[in-house]
Design a protein around this motif. Structure first.
Motif, PDB file in Angstrom:
ATOM      1  N   SER A 192       0.833  -1.206   0.000  1.00 59.47           N
ATOM      2  CA  SER A 192       0.000   0.000   0.000  1.00 59.47           C
ATOM      3  C   SER A 192       0.868   1.257   0.000  1.00 59.47           C
ATOM      4  O   SER A 192       0.530   2.251  -0.656  1.00 59.47           O
ATOM      5  CB  SER A 192      -0.952  -0.006   1.195  1.00 59.47           C
ATOM      6  N   GLN A 193       1.999   1.223   0.713  1.00 62.55           N
ATOM      7  CA  GLN A 193       2.909   2.370   0.709  1.00 62.55           C
ATOM      8  C   GLN A 193       3.494   2.583  -0.683  1.00 62.55           C
ATOM      9  O   GLN A 193       3.574   3.722  -1.162  1.00 62.55           O
ATOM     10  CB  GLN A 193       4.033   2.158   1.726  1.00 62.55           C
ATOM     11  N   LEU A 194       3.868   1.476  -1.351  1.00 65.82           N
ATOM     12  CA  LEU A 194       4.424   1.597  -2.700  1.00 65.82           C
ATOM     13  C   LEU A 194       3.374   2.096  -3.692  1.00 65.82           C
ATOM     14  O   LEU A 194       3.682   2.907  -4.569  1.00 65.82           O
ATOM     15  CB  LEU A 194       4.983   0.253  -3.161  1.00 65.82           C
ATOM     16  N   GLU A 195       2.147   1.611  -3.548  1.00 62.82           N
ATOM     17  CA  GLU A 195       1.089   2.095  -4.441  1.00 62.82           C
ATOM     18  C   GLU A 195       0.819   3.584  -4.227  1.00 62.82           C
ATOM     19  O   GLU A 195       0.619   4.327  -5.188  1.00 62.82           O
ATOM     20  CB  GLU A 195      -0.181   1.276  -4.231  1.00 62.82           C
ATOM     21  N   ALA A 196       0.811   4.001  -2.973  1.00 63.47           N
ATOM     22  CA  ALA A 196       0.611   5.421  -2.692  1.00 63.47           C
ATOM     23  C   ALA A 196       1.762   6.240  -3.278  1.00 63.47           C
ATOM     24  O   ALA A 196       1.540   7.316  -3.862  1.00 63.47           O
ATOM     25  CB  ALA A 196       0.507   5.655  -1.184  1.00 63.47           C
TER      26      ALA A 196
ATOM     27  N   ARG B 113       2.669  -9.406 -19.720  1.00 70.74           N
ATOM     28  CA  ARG B 113       3.210  -9.119 -21.054  1.00 70.74           C
ATOM     29  C   ARG B 113       4.177  -7.943 -21.053  1.00 70.74           C
ATOM     30  O   ARG B 113       5.221  -7.997 -21.691  1.00 70.74           O
ATOM     31  CB  ARG B 113       2.025  -8.834 -21.977  1.00 70.74           C
ATOM     32  N   THR B 114       3.860  -6.890 -20.284  1.00 69.46           N
ATOM     33  CA  THR B 114       4.698  -5.687 -20.289  1.00 69.46           C
ATOM     34  C   THR B 114       5.726  -5.678 -19.173  1.00 69.46           C
ATOM     35  O   THR B 114       6.665  -4.889 -19.216  1.00 69.46           O
ATOM     36  CB  THR B 114       3.824  -4.426 -20.159  1.00 69.46           C
ATOM     37  N   GLY B 115       5.528  -6.515 -18.151  1.00 69.84           N
ATOM     38  CA  GLY B 115       6.467  -6.524 -17.030  1.00 69.84           C
ATOM     39  C   GLY B 115       6.190  -5.411 -16.029  1.00 69.84           C
ATOM     40  O   GLY B 115       7.013  -5.152 -15.151  1.00 69.84           O
ATOM     41  N   MET B 116       5.055  -4.770 -16.149  1.00 68.39           N
ATOM     42  CA  MET B 116       4.688  -3.692 -15.226  1.00 68.39           C
ATOM     43  C   MET B 116       3.807  -4.264 -14.112  1.00 68.39           C
ATOM     44  O   MET B 116       3.194  -5.308 -14.276  1.00 68.39           O
ATOM     45  CB  MET B 116       3.921  -2.593 -15.980  1.00 68.39           C
ATOM     46  N   ASN B 117       3.745  -3.548 -13.003  1.00 71.20           N
ATOM     47  CA  ASN B 117       2.895  -3.970 -11.888  1.00 71.20           C
ATOM     48  C   ASN B 117       1.435  -3.666 -12.197  1.00 71.20           C
ATOM     49  O   ASN B 117       1.116  -2.745 -12.946  1.00 71.20           O
ATOM     50  CB  ASN B 117       3.288  -3.263 -10.599  1.00 71.20           C
ATOM     51  N   ARG B 118       0.548  -4.440 -11.574  1.00 70.58           N
ATOM     52  CA  ARG B 118      -0.888  -4.260 -11.790  1.00 70.58           C
ATOM     53  C   ARG B 118      -1.353  -2.884 -11.338  1.00 70.58           C
ATOM     54  O   ARG B 118      -2.169  -2.239 -11.999  1.00 70.58           O
ATOM     55  CB  ARG B 118      -1.664  -5.334 -11.044  1.00 70.58           C
ATOM     56  N   GLY B 119      -0.831  -2.414 -10.198  1.00 68.08           N
ATOM     57  CA  GLY B 119      -1.210  -1.100  -9.689  1.00 68.08           C
ATOM     58  C   GLY B 119      -0.810   0.013 -10.642  1.00 68.08           C
ATOM     59  O   GLY B 119      -1.553   0.983 -10.865  1.00 68.08           O
ATOM     60  N   GLU B 120       0.365  -0.122 -11.220  1.00 74.97           N
ATOM     61  CA  GLU B 120       0.850   0.878 -12.163  1.00 74.97           C
ATOM     62  C   GLU B 120      -0.019   0.912 -13.418  1.00 74.97           C
ATOM     63  O   GLU B 120      -0.376   1.984 -13.918  1.00 74.97           O
ATOM     64  CB  GLU B 120       2.303   0.546 -12.517  1.00 74.97           C
TER      65      GLU B 120
END
Length: 191
Positions: A95-99, A169-176
């Motif tokens: 949650s801290q990283l998402e914020a 597929r892109t290697g990105m996080n779901r939150g991003e």
């Protein structure tokens, strides 16, 4: 020659004695019967002793299994508690990283908007129509920059792929990915 009655009596007595001798003795039957009963009782006692020994072994085995189960259950409970604590720590960190990502993304969007505003100086003498059209152009440029920056992401999203699939597929996080899609939707609403 005539037979006399006493001869009949003697002959009958002799026959009775011979018959009595031929009959088995009742005392020997009793002795054999007692031996059989003693053998059966001995066999039953031995059988009962074996059953008692087996029952004792089963009781000990069940007691050992119960102790082993309690030890294993205690170990599993401790492991479960450690995993729950680790999960709470990871959820907090997530949650801290998402914020932080949301804050960074919003700061990037603000910086991009500022860069677009400073790149195109607006004359102060023009009317409101020109300022409105230049604001629309700035928003459109900002939207194009997000879509052009993440072209693969938007192409997969337009194909109807899930966020999980896009993330793999892109290697990105779901939150991003969710944040980028939300920013794109907000910009579409502004236009």
């Amino acid at each position: 020659m005539g037979f006399q009655p006493w001869i009949y009596l003697v002959i009958l007595g002799a026959i009775a004695i011979v018959y009595a001798l031929m009959l088995p003795k009742p005392q020997s039957k009793t002795a054999n019967h007692e031996e059989v009963v003693q053998e059966i009782e001995g066999t039953l006692d031995h059988f009962m002793q074996e059953i008692a020994a087996e029952n004792e072994q089963l009781v000990q085995l069940v007691g050992q299994m119960k102790q082993d189960f309690i030890v294993k259950q205690t170990i599993l409970q401790e492991k479960n508690e450690r995993l729950e604590q680790r999960l709470e720590q990871l959820e907090l960190r997530c949650s801290q990283l998402e914020a932080l990502r949301e804050q960074t993304a919003s700061q990037q969007a603000v910086m991009q908007a500022e860069a677009l505003r400073t790149a195109e100086p607006q004359p102060e003498a023009t009317g409101e129509a020109e300022s409105a059209s230049s604001a629309d152009q700035a928003q459109e440029a900002e939207e194009q920059s997000i879509k052009s920056r993440y072209a693969e992401l938007f192409a997969l999203h337009e194909q109807g792929k899930s966020i999980d699939h896009i993330s793999k597929r892109t290697g990105m996080n779901r939150g991003e990915i969710g944040l980028i899609l939300q920013l794109a939707k907000q910009e579409e609403r502004r236009v």
